[in-house]
Design a protein around this motif. Sequence first.
Motif, PDB file in Angstrom:
ATOM      1  N   VAL A  13       8.842   3.863  -8.354  1.00 32.59           N
ATOM      2  CA  VAL A  13       7.540   4.058  -7.720  1.00 32.59           C
ATOM      3  C   VAL A  13       6.472   3.146  -8.300  1.00 32.59           C
ATOM      4  O   VAL A  13       5.428   2.965  -7.693  1.00 32.59           O
ATOM      5  N   GLU A  14       6.719   2.570  -9.447  1.00 29.16           N
ATOM      6  CA  GLU A  14       5.723   1.695 -10.036  1.00 29.16           C
ATOM      7  C   GLU A  14       6.262   0.279 -10.218  1.00 29.16           C
ATOM      8  O   GLU A  14       5.951  -0.399 -11.192  1.00 29.16           O
ATOM      9  N   ILE A  15       7.062  -0.190  -9.279  1.00 25.29           N
ATOM     10  CA  ILE A  15       7.616  -1.535  -9.375  1.00 25.29           C
ATOM     11  C   ILE A  15       6.496  -2.575  -9.371  1.00 25.29           C
ATOM     12  O   ILE A  15       6.579  -3.591 -10.058  1.00 25.29           O
ATOM     13  N   VAL A  81       1.608   1.823  10.113  1.00 25.93           N
ATOM     14  CA  VAL A  81       0.159   2.006  10.266  1.00 25.93           C
ATOM     15  C   VAL A  81      -0.586   1.353   9.099  1.00 25.93           C
ATOM     16  O   VAL A  81      -1.575   0.633   9.285  1.00 25.93           O
ATOM     17  N   GLY A  82      -0.092   1.611   7.879  1.00 19.96           N
ATOM     18  CA  GLY A  82      -0.750   1.056   6.696  1.00 19.96           C
ATOM     19  C   GLY A  82      -0.735  -0.460   6.673  1.00 19.96           C
ATOM     20  O   GLY A  82      -1.748  -1.102   6.367  1.00 19.96           O
ATOM     21  N   LEU A  83       0.410  -1.046   6.988  1.00 21.86           N
ATOM     22  CA  LEU A  83       0.518  -2.505   6.973  1.00 21.86           C
ATOM     23  C   LEU A  83      -0.309  -3.135   8.100  1.00 21.86           C
ATOM     24  O   LEU A  83      -0.823  -4.248   7.955  1.00 21.86           O
ATOM     25  N   SER A  84      -0.453  -2.406   9.201  1.00 26.01           N
ATOM     26  CA  SER A  84      -1.315  -2.900  10.282  1.00 26.01           C
ATOM     27  C   SER A  84      -2.759  -2.978   9.809  1.00 26.01           C
ATOM     28  O   SER A  84      -3.490  -3.915  10.153  1.00 26.01           O
ATOM     29  N   ALA A 152      10.075  -4.743   2.003  1.00 28.21           N
ATOM     30  CA  ALA A 152       9.752  -4.669   0.570  1.00 28.21           C
ATOM     31  C   ALA A 152       9.772  -6.063  -0.050  1.00 28.21           C
ATOM     32  O   ALA A 152       8.907  -6.402  -0.875  1.00 28.21           O
ATOM     33  N   TYR A 153      10.734  -6.889   0.334  1.00 29.62           N
ATOM     34  CA  TYR A 153      10.807  -8.248  -0.201  1.00 29.62           C
ATOM     35  C   TYR A 153       9.553  -9.054   0.178  1.00 29.62           C
ATOM     36  O   TYR A 153       9.009  -9.799  -0.632  1.00 29.62           O
ATOM     37  N   ILE A 154       9.113  -8.890   1.429  1.00 25.99           N
ATOM     38  CA  ILE A 154       7.922  -9.629   1.887  1.00 25.99           C
ATOM     39  C   ILE A 154       6.696  -9.225   1.069  1.00 25.99           C
ATOM     40  O   ILE A 154       5.935 -10.078   0.611  1.00 25.99           O
ATOM     41  N   LEU A 155       6.536  -7.910   0.858  1.00 25.10           N
ATOM     42  CA  LEU A 155       5.398  -7.462   0.054  1.00 25.10           C
ATOM     43  C   LEU A 155       5.522  -7.929  -1.395  1.00 25.10           C
ATOM     44  O   LEU A 155       4.526  -8.224  -2.048  1.00 25.10           O
ATOM     45  N   GLY A 156       6.765  -8.013  -1.889  1.00 28.07           N
ATOM     46  CA  GLY A 156       6.974  -8.525  -3.245  1.00 28.07           C
ATOM     47  C   GLY A 156       6.490  -9.949  -3.404  1.00 28.07           C
ATOM     48  O   GLY A 156       6.124 -10.371  -4.508  1.00 28.07           O
ATOM     49  N   TRP A 206       2.181   0.372  -1.018  1.00 28.94           N
ATOM     50  CA  TRP A 206       3.206   0.197   0.018  1.00 28.94           C
ATOM     51  C   TRP A 206       4.448  -0.498  -0.539  1.00 28.94           C
ATOM     52  O   TRP A 206       5.576  -0.177  -0.149  1.00 28.94           O
ATOM     53  N   LEU A 207       4.257  -1.414  -1.466  1.00 25.49           N
ATOM     54  CA  LEU A 207       5.417  -2.047  -2.107  1.00 25.49           C
ATOM     55  C   LEU A 207       6.225  -1.001  -2.862  1.00 25.49           C
ATOM     56  O   LEU A 207       7.460  -0.972  -2.777  1.00 25.49           O
ATOM     57  N   ASP A 208       5.534  -0.129  -3.597  1.00 26.25           N
ATOM     58  CA  ASP A 208       6.226   0.937  -4.324  1.00 26.25           C
ATOM     59  C   ASP A 208       7.008   1.843  -3.377  1.00 26.25           C
ATOM     60  O   ASP A 208       8.172   2.176  -3.616  1.00 26.25           O
ATOM     61  N   LYS A 209       6.349   2.246  -2.277  1.00 24.67           N
ATOM     62  CA  LYS A 209       6.988   3.181  -1.344  1.00 24.67           C
ATOM     63  C   LYS A 209       8.205   2.555  -0.675  1.00 24.67           C
ATOM     64  O   LYS A 209       9.262   3.192  -0.554  1.00 24.67           O
ATOM     65  N   LEU A 210       8.080   1.310  -0.252  1.00 27.03           N
ATOM     66  CA  LEU A 210       9.190   0.650   0.441  1.00 27.03           C
ATOM     67  C   LEU A 210      10.328   0.277  -0.503  1.00 27.03           C
ATOM     68  O   LEU A 210      11.412  -0.075  -0.060  1.00 27.03           O
ATOM     69  N   SER A 211      10.079   0.373  -1.814  1.00 24.23           N
ATOM     70  CA  SER A 211      11.102   0.008  -2.806  1.00 24.23           C
ATOM     71  C   SER A 211      11.869   1.219  -3.338  1.00 24.23           C
ATOM     72  O   SER A 211      12.832   1.047  -4.092  1.00 24.23           O
TER      73      SER A 211
END
Length: 563
Positions: A13-15, A81-84, A152-156, A206-211
């Motif tokens: 959760v904290e990546i 929704v969040g990423l939008s 997740a990779y894109i947000l990373g 969002w990165l944490d959630k998607l990971s």
Amino acid sequence: MAAAKNISIEETVEIARKCWFKFKKVSILALYTPFVVCLASGTLKIETLQHFIAQNSYYLKAFAKGYEAAIECTDDDDAKVGLSEMRKNVMKELEMQDTVIQEWDSDMVKKCALNPGTVKYTDFLLATTSGKIEGVKTATLATPFERTKLAAYILGAMVPGIRLYAYLGKELLVFLAGETTHPYKRIIENYASEGFEGLALQNESWLDKLSVSLTGEELDIIEKLYQQAMKLELGFLLAQPLDQKSVIPISREHNPSEERLVIFFNFDMTCTAVDSSAILAEIAIISAPKSGENQPENELVRLSSADLRSTWEDLSKQYTEEYEQCIDTMLFGEKAENFDYERLHKALEQLSDFEKRANTRVSESGVLKGLNLEDIKRAGERMILRDGCNNFFHSIIKNEHLNADIHVLSYCWCGDLIRSAFSSGVLDVLNVHANEFIFEENLSTGEIVKKVESPIDKIQAFSKILNNCSNDKKNLTVHVGDTASDLLCLLQADIGIVLNPSSSLTRVGNHFGVSFIPLFPGIVEKQKISAAGDDSSRWNRLSGVLYTVSSWSEIHAFILGST
């Protein structure tokens, strides 16, 4: 095929936070880029900032595409929704930049072509959005389930840039205090704002959630993307054209045919995390005979390991107590109103007498008797140096455009320990000025050849080295230290840098009028003075000012640059 590591939700959760702290060294290098220093000082040419804004527009457009791809990949409705919303924020930022450009009434920005730093990052981000990622087979992203990982990779690859600019904004905000006319107030306040920090936190969330559902190997891929993005962000800042003089890196104006860069540094606790005396004592204790054990004939008679440990503990306790008493005695007189080098020198003579008495006690105790030279060298080779220390000196050596001398000034009892710690390619240019053991058939006799025992010995060695330098070149001297024993050399150097200063150093320094300034604010102030054409922007010895840093990365960026 390697088995996937089992990763708990708590670990994932904290990546975003984990990656930031793991690669935060790059953010320090970004802070020390000439572009950021000139921006902080308010001396950055407007044309340079306009170029930056134009390049940043290409970035934002790439970010918009990144969000679009992430939205398409994820099957999480909340994430969509969040990423939008994140994408809308990017578009608003683009609109704001257009407003700024219109206020400047310049069409240069609109005609500005991409520079190499912009191309490298935008190409990297677009490649990531298309699934072209090192360590990931494109074919594995064909199924809907596997494609959810791509979000997740894109947000990373995107989060690091947002977090970096939030960090830079907060670091530069201090330079707006008391400045009513800072030309870049609006830019700095934007990146330092609660809104921009909130944007960074949302993206990290969002990165944490998607990971959360990713395996260990997949989280490693995010780390690699994050690290690559940080390096490319640094490259972007370094690629900004700077058609003006910058006070950093100091190697930038270095002329090897006319100048010599002479770098001095302390060893214990400046380069190492453990004091060398403790390492040598531990070698002696481990290799000593056990109680009641017969010692081989023709060898030096040694204390047992138990007696050695007890003796060493007594010596250490006595040293610590008497050292503090000595410092208190030095500070007994009236505090200096202004920097007073002569009084400081006189006071440190007391510390010098104490250090010599302490060394004599060690020699007479027998704790250093019988140490094997090979054991010492092995211990040196295994010593863990502070992060960035070894790399800094390797970079100095490899830089063909520098005329540099490197000197260690150390209280260390055994110079062989220092030489072995730097044996991987640095030894041929590293000049070690320290004490030495006397050996008989590779075993120490317990006696110390006393060369550098005290602050007075250090400054004498410092002066002798400079006097022996040929006079055909001008010397620019830098000293890096962390204890009171370094004070005289730090002040006699053109640039004195204190790495994580000890309490004794700051107490003694403050008592005798020494000023301690964090290096980055000091550089920004120098940049202001330099831009105004003031000759006092030069680095000068005996100014009474020392610069504090928290890492070798700062020193590296200051002297050599952020590459």
